[in-house]
Design an enzyme around this catalytic site. Sequence first.
Site, mmCIF file in Angstrom:
data_model
loop_
_atom_site.group_PDB
_atom_site.id
_atom_site.type_symbol
_atom_site.label_atom_id
_atom_site.label_comp_id
_atom_site.label_asym_id
_atom_site.label_seq_id
_atom_site.Cartn_x
_atom_site.Cartn_y
_atom_site.Cartn_z
ATOM 1 N N HIS A 63 0.835 -1.205 0.000
ATOM 2 C CA HIS A 63 0.000 0.000 0.000
ATOM 3 C C HIS A 63 0.866 1.250 0.000
ATOM 4 O O HIS A 63 2.026 1.234 0.425
ATOM 5 C CB HIS A 63 -0.942 0.010 1.210
ATOM 6 C CG HIS A 63 -0.206 0.034 2.523
ATOM 7 N ND1 HIS A 63 0.341 1.191 3.048
ATOM 8 C CD2 HIS A 63 0.085 -0.958 3.392
ATOM 9 C CE1 HIS A 63 0.936 0.904 4.194
ATOM 10 N NE2 HIS A 63 0.806 -0.390 4.433
ATOM 11 N N GLU A 94 -1.978 -7.398 7.131
ATOM 12 C CA GLU A 94 -0.728 -7.147 7.843
ATOM 13 C C GLU A 94 -0.696 -7.924 9.160
ATOM 14 O O GLU A 94 -1.741 -8.208 9.751
ATOM 15 C CB GLU A 94 -0.566 -5.648 8.120
ATOM 16 C CG GLU A 94 0.741 -5.270 8.794
ATOM 17 C CD GLU A 94 1.992 -5.648 8.000
ATOM 18 O OE1 GLU A 94 2.228 -6.853 7.796
ATOM 19 O OE2 GLU A 94 2.734 -4.737 7.602
#
Length: 193
Positions: free
Chosen positions: A7, A86
């Site tokens: 990201h 994550e």
Amino acid sequence: MIYLVRHGQTESNLARRYQGASDSPLTALGRAQARRMGELLARLVPDATGWRMVASPLGRAQQTAAIICETMGGRLTPGLDPRVAEASMGSWDGLQTDELEARRPQDVPYPERYFQSPDGESFEVIWDRLSDWLGSVGRDDKVILVSHGLAGRFLRGIYGKLPREGLLTLPVPQDAIYALSGGTITQIDCDPV
């Protein structure tokens, strides 16, 4: 073939906070990075037929995936997969670097800091879920994956059969794409923002 994307920069990245399973919106730079990755992917994947996009369910990855899709002309729609989220450090998610370092036992090497929280995910749990995702990708599949820094380290480390210490020190740029294909990993840099 997997194109692995991290990201774009977030407000927490800017504040030097470990996000983990917490979330933070993209900064203006992060949105620009996502557009650059979309432009690069549009060149790498001129025909999206047979390709699919997968993103972590965390907002920063979804936001990056949406910008990439838009930049690529709307030819793909991201599917979400919690296995590529994550790594969570539990109650340590959201701590700034100095706060996390104050909690890390001094006899624990710096790269192992992610696994010291009393209620975070262990190395083995993260390894297993990301290995499971990689194992679900067939040899002939074509995937664009939008994930995260530590998760991306694990994915490249598992794919490249790296030792634990090598995996934990891999770079995590927000302006590059990693091509995982034929047993090799290639970093492809985006044009500068």
